[in-house]
Design a protein around this motif. Structure first.
Motif, mmCIF file in Angstrom:
data_model
loop_
_atom_site.group_PDB
_atom_site.id
_atom_site.type_symbol
_atom_site.label_atom_id
_atom_site.label_comp_id
_atom_site.label_asym_id
_atom_site.label_seq_id
_atom_site.Cartn_x
_atom_site.Cartn_y
_atom_site.Cartn_z
ATOM 1 N N ASP A 51 0.602 -1.327 -0.025
ATOM 2 C CA ASP A 51 0.088 0.052 0.041
ATOM 3 C C ASP A 51 0.784 1.284 -0.187
ATOM 4 N N ALA A 52 1.927 1.302 0.649
ATOM 5 C CA ALA A 52 2.936 2.473 0.735
ATOM 6 C C ALA A 52 3.543 2.605 -0.335
ATOM 7 N N LEU A 54 2.580 2.011 -3.373
ATOM 8 C CA LEU A 54 1.529 2.421 -4.202
ATOM 9 C C LEU A 54 0.990 3.964 -4.041
ATOM 10 N N HIS A 55 0.883 4.125 -2.704
ATOM 11 C CA HIS A 55 0.057 5.170 -2.416
ATOM 12 C C HIS A 55 0.909 6.557 -1.676
ATOM 13 N N SER A 56 2.149 6.346 -1.339
ATOM 14 C CA SER A 56 2.807 7.242 -0.893
ATOM 15 C C SER A 56 4.103 7.850 -1.560
ATOM 16 N N GLN A 57 4.647 8.526 -1.142
ATOM 17 C CA GLN A 57 5.983 9.256 -1.513
ATOM 18 C C GLN A 57 7.189 9.074 -0.731
ATOM 19 N N ALA A 91 6.116 -1.572 -7.500
ATOM 20 C CA ALA A 91 5.507 -0.083 -7.445
ATOM 21 C C ALA A 91 5.552 0.453 -8.868
ATOM 22 N N SER A 94 2.805 -1.994 -10.803
ATOM 23 C CA SER A 94 1.325 -1.751 -10.484
ATOM 24 C C SER A 94 1.077 -0.142 -11.147
ATOM 25 N N ARG A 95 1.917 0.445 -11.486
ATOM 26 C CA ARG A 95 1.581 1.806 -12.399
ATOM 27 C C ARG A 95 1.850 1.734 -13.567
#
Length: 120
Positions: A51-52, A54-57, A91, A94-95
């Protein structure tokens, strides 16, 4: 475990928190959760890491520390073993990005194989 995922948990600490012996706690945990405590903790850490990623910087070193690893290399080794690719590859894929030297067709094939393995 959930409130402090980065902690170096032991069965003894978890059992004490639950007010049980280590063996009773381990058996009860498997009966209720369906996995041994250490296996469950690893899976939970990897879910949070995914999750991190994919969704954090956050940098990889911070994600590693957040989920209980003392070094990015130890985290990368554990992640690769559990997920099947390095955290940076996870990462990027997934993007929808390709890694250097990887074709889009190869990336899509790898994602399909992993998806089939996780559902089968």
């Amino acid at each position: 475990m959930h409130s402090n995922v980065g902690r170096a948990w032991t069965i003894a600490e978890l059992a004490k928190t639950a007010g049980m012996s280590r063996s009773r706690f381990a058996r009860r945990f498997v009966d209720v959760v369906g996995a041994a405590p250490v296996e469950y903790l690893l899976a939970w850490r990897m879910a949070l890491a995914k999750d991190a990623l994919l969704h954090s910087q956050k940098p990889l070193s911070q994600i590693a520390a957040d989920v209980g690893y003392q070094s990015p290399s130890a985290f990368s080794t554990a992640f690769s073993g559990k997920v099947g690719c390095a955290p940076t590859q996870y990462a990027a894929r997934s993007r929808g990005e390709t890694m250097p030297g990887e074709t889009r067709a190869g990336m899509q094939s790898n994602l399909r194989m992993r998806s089939a393995q996780s559902t089968g």
